[in-house]
Design a protein around this motif. Structure first.
Motif, mmCIF file in Angstrom:
data_model
loop_
_atom_site.group_PDB
_atom_site.id
_atom_site.type_symbol
_atom_site.label_atom_id
_atom_site.label_comp_id
_atom_site.label_asym_id
_atom_site.label_seq_id
_atom_site.Cartn_x
_atom_site.Cartn_y
_atom_site.Cartn_z
ATOM 1 N N LYS A 154 0.712 -1.125 -0.078
ATOM 2 C CA LYS A 154 0.152 0.124 0.024
ATOM 3 C C LYS A 154 0.798 1.342 -0.027
ATOM 4 O O LYS A 154 0.491 2.227 -0.493
ATOM 5 C CB LYS A 154 -1.037 0.039 1.152
ATOM 6 N N GLU A 155 1.952 1.280 0.770
ATOM 7 C CA GLU A 155 2.806 2.419 0.702
ATOM 8 C C GLU A 155 3.621 2.770 -0.487
ATOM 9 O O GLU A 155 4.365 3.906 -0.612
ATOM 10 C CB GLU A 155 3.756 2.302 2.106
ATOM 11 N N HIS A 156 3.830 1.774 -1.073
ATOM 12 C CA HIS A 156 4.441 1.736 -2.687
ATOM 13 C C HIS A 156 3.983 1.958 -3.904
ATOM 14 O O HIS A 156 4.365 2.747 -4.890
ATOM 15 C CB HIS A 156 5.640 0.704 -2.833
ATOM 16 N N VAL A 157 2.646 1.342 -3.879
ATOM 17 C CA VAL A 157 1.770 1.639 -5.039
ATOM 18 C C VAL A 157 1.037 3.048 -5.229
ATOM 19 O O VAL A 157 0.202 3.137 -4.284
ATOM 20 C CB VAL A 157 0.712 0.513 -5.388
ATOM 21 N N ARG A 158 1.449 3.851 -6.071
ATOM 22 C CA ARG A 158 0.836 5.146 -6.193
ATOM 23 C C ARG A 158 0.162 5.597 -7.432
ATOM 24 O O ARG A 158 0.258 4.870 -8.345
ATOM 25 C CB ARG A 158 1.963 6.281 -5.925
ATOM 26 N N PRO A 159 -0.660 6.669 -7.178
ATOM 27 C CA PRO A 159 -1.471 7.009 -8.607
ATOM 28 C C PRO A 159 -0.399 7.274 -9.458
ATOM 29 O O PRO A 159 0.812 8.000 -9.458
ATOM 30 C CB PRO A 159 -2.061 8.283 -8.111
ATOM 31 N N LEU A 160 -0.731 7.203 -10.849
ATOM 32 C CA LEU A 160 0.071 7.485 -12.061
ATOM 33 C C LEU A 160 0.706 9.077 -12.124
ATOM 34 O O LEU A 160 -0.198 9.802 -11.685
ATOM 35 C CB LEU A 160 -0.769 7.398 -13.445
ATOM 36 N N PRO A 161 1.779 9.122 -12.421
ATOM 37 C CA PRO A 161 2.424 10.604 -12.379
ATOM 38 C C PRO A 161 1.567 11.483 -13.426
ATOM 39 O O PRO A 161 1.278 11.070 -14.188
ATOM 40 C CB PRO A 161 3.800 10.474 -13.114
ATOM 41 N N ASN A 162 1.437 12.718 -13.246
ATOM 42 C CA ASN A 162 0.627 13.635 -13.709
ATOM 43 C C ASN A 162 0.919 13.647 -15.426
ATOM 44 O O ASN A 162 0.002 13.604 -16.231
ATOM 45 C CB ASN A 162 0.632 15.185 -13.244
ATOM 46 N N TYR A 163 2.140 13.875 -15.816
ATOM 47 C CA TYR A 163 2.538 13.793 -17.091
ATOM 48 C C TYR A 163 1.888 12.633 -18.002
ATOM 49 O O TYR A 163 1.825 12.934 -18.829
ATOM 50 C CB TYR A 163 4.118 14.250 -17.263
ATOM 51 N N LEU A 164 2.025 11.305 -17.237
ATOM 52 C CA LEU A 164 1.488 10.379 -18.067
ATOM 53 C C LEU A 164 -0.124 10.484 -18.176
ATOM 54 O O LEU A 164 -0.918 10.081 -19.145
ATOM 55 C CB LEU A 164 1.813 9.110 -17.333
#
Length: 216
Positions: A2-12
């Protein structure tokens, strides 16, 4: 996790939204037909993971035209149904037996980091790749027979020659798959070996009778 999987970067996210608003919306009926009818690619291309090798751009391919498989150094292992996981072998089997592609293409390229790593490993300059824990080293062992073919060339020519041997070795290994051999003998499929020069935008094809790569 949970602490490592994040939302996609904004540029993508922005790039996706741009694609959806333009390319997708302008061709919505085509994408929907692809989804409904399933895929019917004419060719499978086995290429390197290298981000500089843009297969669909090189051939101007549309969505649904190529069945793509990428791995380090565009290698194909020999036929060996030993019960272990074989991603590349599974992709080849699916392309040939289920999708019934008409062309099976192995595409190598210049400045290949995987091939350079294999050369370093085979010349004793990359002991980390010879560790049992190295997935990359174990994979690149598939190319050792190619190194044996080029090791007597001048050192400056060996890596480039080994890049092309990665294509040849893969073609040879493809011929060990019974279903590949059957499709070729039946005339249902053709086999092709290519090498792409990234910097010059060149493409060469392997001519087995002459044993050379000829520029297109």
């Amino acid at each position: 996790m949970k602490e490592h999987v994040r939302p996609l970067p904004n540029y993508l996210v922005q790039r996706f939204q741009g694609w959806k608003a333009t390319t997708y919306n302008e061709n919505r009926s085509w994408f929907r037909r692809l989804a409904e009818d399933g895929q019917h690619p004419r060719a499978m291309v086995i290429s390197c993971c290298d981000s500089r090798v843009h297969v669909t751009s090189i051939f101007g391919a549309d969505s649904g035209e190529f069945f793509l498989h990428r791995n380090i150094a565009n290698l194909v292992p020999p036929y060996n149904p030993d019960g272990d996981h074989h991603g590349t072998s599974a992709a080849v089997e699916y392309a040939v037996r289920a999708l019934k592609v008409s062309h099976l293409i192995v595409l190598g390229h210049s400045q290949c980091g995987g091939v350079a790593g294999c050369h370093a490993m085979c010349t004793g300059k990359a002991p980390e790749l010879e560790e049992k824990t190295s997935f990359v080293g174990a994979w690149l062992n598939l190319l050792r027979p190619g190194f044996e073919r080029v090791k007597d060339l001048p050192e400056a020519e060996q890596v480039n020659a080994l890049e092309k041997q990665a294509v040849v070795i893969s073609l040879e290994n493809l011929m060990t798959f019974p279903f590949v051999q059957a499709a070729l003998e039946a005339g249902d499929m053709t086999l092709h070996g290519l090498w792409h020069d990234i910097g010059e935008g060149g493409l060469s094809q392997f001519l087995p009778e002459e044993g050379i790569f000829e520029a297109l």
